[in-house]
Design a protein around this motif. Structure first.
Motif, PDB file in Angstrom:
ATOM      1  N   MET A   1       3.445  -0.005   2.165  1.00 32.24           N
ATOM      2  CA  MET A   1       3.590  -1.387   2.653  1.00 32.24           C
ATOM      3  C   MET A   1       3.441  -1.368   4.175  1.00 32.24           C
TER       4      MET A   1
ATOM      5  N   LEU B   1       5.972 -11.005  -3.971  1.00 32.93           N
ATOM      6  CA  LEU B   1       5.656  -9.585  -3.849  1.00 32.93           C
ATOM      7  C   LEU B   1       6.420  -8.772  -4.881  1.00 32.93           C
TER       8      LEU B   1
ATOM      9  N   THR C   1      -0.791  -6.506  -7.401  1.00 29.28           N
ATOM     10  CA  THR C   1       0.250  -5.733  -8.065  1.00 29.28           C
ATOM     11  C   THR C   1      -0.371  -4.448  -8.624  1.00 29.28           C
ATOM     12  N   THR C   2       0.369  -3.337  -8.692  1.00 30.99           N
ATOM     13  CA  THR C   2       1.740  -3.086  -8.311  1.00 30.99           C
ATOM     14  C   THR C   2       1.744  -2.250  -7.040  1.00 30.99           C
ATOM     15  N   SER C   3       2.791  -2.399  -6.229  1.00 29.19           N
ATOM     16  CA  SER C   3       2.827  -1.786  -4.911  1.00 29.19           C
ATOM     17  C   SER C   3       3.860  -0.664  -4.847  1.00 29.19           C
ATOM     18  N   HIS C   4       3.697   0.198  -3.862  1.00 26.77           N
ATOM     19  CA  HIS C   4       4.664   1.255  -3.580  1.00 26.77           C
ATOM     20  C   HIS C   4       5.216   1.035  -2.178  1.00 26.77           C
ATOM     21  N   PRO C   5       6.527   1.176  -1.994  1.00 29.16           N
ATOM     22  CA  PRO C   5       7.103   0.926  -0.659  1.00 29.16           C
ATOM     23  C   PRO C   5       6.466   1.752   0.459  1.00 29.16           C
TER      24      PRO C   5
ATOM     25  N   ASN D   1      -1.412  -1.162  -3.064  1.00 34.17           N
ATOM     26  CA  ASN D   1      -1.380  -1.242  -1.600  1.00 34.17           C
ATOM     27  C   ASN D   1      -1.729   0.086  -0.931  1.00 34.17           C
TER      28      ASN D   1
ATOM     29  N   TYR E   1      13.740   1.139   2.082  1.00 36.13           N
ATOM     30  CA  TYR E   1      13.288   0.005   1.268  1.00 36.13           C
ATOM     31  C   TYR E   1      13.857  -1.303   1.812  1.00 36.13           C
TER      32      TYR E   1
ATOM     33  N   LEU F   1       7.513  -5.297  -5.587  1.00 31.21           N
ATOM     34  CA  LEU F   1       7.666  -4.054  -4.838  1.00 31.21           C
ATOM     35  C   LEU F   1       8.794  -3.230  -5.466  1.00 31.21           C
TER      36      LEU F   1
END
Length: 460
Positions: free
Chosen positions: A258, A276, A251-255, A218, A300, A278
């Motif tokens: 977002m 999701l 995938t994969t995401s970082h907060p 992301n 978060y 996360l």
């Protein structure tokens, strides 16, 4: 870069893939790169002219497992009949990037070592490895994706109804437990046109669902047609326009990445699945700071609230590390508490294990192994409870299910719900490839049982 040499026809390549989905994608693209040079994939190592281990450095003792496998392959090669064609052995991926020349020193049977940024040069490297041992772990300036041949339609069809599509590589976050910035390099995003072209080729080959991949997906910031930077949310809108693509995941995401545009895409795009992944890693702000996560537990939770406000049926998955250096009982309890607050559909949890060269490996307060194990058992018990509760809550509901393959038993097919759950259905195989409304009538330990409500495929 020099022109790739032509290789003799009728050669076989065997690739063993470790680790993440991106490695699966990379292995497929290695196969694509070798195909114009006479190599076809095989599932039988014994008939291979080239054996490649596509390695991952995330799990504990990853390098040692690779060396053990290399010893087994060496013995297998040595037992081949006299006069048989030489089997070349190569090591690719993140262990190759991290170990480099060390692999050559410890494993004399290895002919070729190359990192994740070099597989577009694979035919050239293989040709060199026939006469000399080769190590290529540089981070090249050229875009490897621009130099890869388009995968043949036949090869894409053989990969099934779902496909991975790498849109971003590398990471600039430098979490103190992670080797990715050192093995995959800085964040790089593919241009929108390049991603869309590959997605269209997948759709033309019958792929119905694509999963966009990135170490920090992301954070995607590819150049659009106008020369402006495009976010992942905007990219999803472009991909949703492709006829034949019915489902989009990532995938994969970082907060920290977002953003509002991506959250809005989950609200506005029916094709973007309500699931999701996360990772938060810990519920303790003290440990999050030590991990260099650059977000707090409260931040978060606020992100999750925003996501669920935009898409109330969103299911959340995550990652957790227990026993990070300095983690107290109170820090661990904060992790258990955030898990209870979120309510995860699924999650992955691991004991911390140090990675040489990362800041975490040098930190004071390393946790004893038995303490890590005790904490992990407590956390996994709670995660399992939540996952089973989520699945139980799906019983009686009707979901669109993508029918992907024959089931384990005769007269059965298997598919995936929007929440990535495996669903087993009593039905004929001629339904494979369709998305059908399925009522969930039961749950097993790791899957659901469904009943087709109507044989009419949903319009997607």
């Amino acid at each position: 870069m020099s022109e790739n040499p032509s290789l003799p026809n009728a050669k076989k390549v065997f690739i063993k893939t470790y680790g993440c989905q991106m490695n699966v994608y990379d292995s497929d693209r290695m196969t694509d790169a070798l195909a114009p040079h006479g190599y076809s994939p095989t599932q039988e190592m014994g008939e291979a002219d080239l054996v490649l281990l596509n390695t991952c450095h995330i799990r504990e003792k990853a390098a040692e497992k690779v060396y053990s496998e290399l010893g087994r392959i060496r013995d297998f090669r040595d037992e081949r009949a006299p006069g048989a064609k030489k089997m070349l052995i190569g090591v690719a991926g993140c262990v190759a990037q991290a170990e480099g020349e060390e692999i050559m020193a410890r494993a004399p049977a290895v002919d070729l070592v190359f990192g994740p940024q070099s597989y577009h040069r694979l035919p050239e490297l293989v040709a060199r490895a026939a006469t000399e041992r080769v190590v290529d772990t540089d981070f090249p300036e050229e875009d490897k994706f621009a130099h890869l041949p388009a995968p043949k339609r036949e090869a894409t069809i053989s990969r099934g109804l779902t496909a991975f599509l790498t849109v971003q590589e590398g990471c600039d976050k430098f979490c103190s437990f992670c080797v990715v910035p050192y093995t995959r390099g800085a964040e790089v995003s593919r241009p929108v046109a390049q991603v869309v072209a590959e997605a269209r080729a997948l759709a033309d080959a019958g792929v119905r669902e694509i999963t966009l991949l990135g170490q920090n997906v992301n954070a995607y910031h590819g150049l659009g047609d106008s020369g402006r930077v495009v976010s992942l949310g905007a990219l999803c809108h472009r991909l949703a326009e492709i006829e034949g693509i019915a489902r989009i995941r990532y995938t994969t995401s970082h907060p920290r990445d977002m953003d509002d545009e991506l959250i809005a895409a989950h609200r506005d795009l029916e094709k973007l699945m309500p699931y999701l992944h996360l990772p938060v890693q810990s519920g303790s702000d003290t440990i999050l700071k030590a991990m260099n996560r650059r977000h707090t537990a409260a931040e978060y939770l606020e992100i999750i609230d925003r996501i669920r406000a935009a898409r109330p049926d969103m299911a959340i998955s995550g990652d957790f590390i227990v026993g990070f250096p300095g983690e107290t009982d109170a820090d661990f309890e904060a992790t258990v508490e955030i898990v209870k607050k979120i309510g995860y559909a699924s999650a992955f949890s691991f004991k911390y294990s140090s990675r040489p060269g990362t800041p975490g490996a040098e930190m004071d307060g390393q946790i004893e192994e038995h303490v890590k194990a005790e904490r992990l058992e407590i956390l996994q018990t709670e995660i399992t409870r939540q996952s089973q509760a989520f699945n139980a809550g799906c019983v009686g509901m009707t979901f669109p299910v993508l029918i992907e393959k024959p089931g384990r038993n005769p007269g059965q097919v298997a598919g995936r719900s929007p929440y990535l759950q495996a669903v087993h259905i009593a039905a004929e195989q001629d339904l494979i490839g369709q998305i059908l409304p399925v009522e969930i009538i039961g749950q097993a330990k790791n899957s659901l049982e469904g009943r087709i409500v109507t044989a009419n495929a949903l319009a997607v």
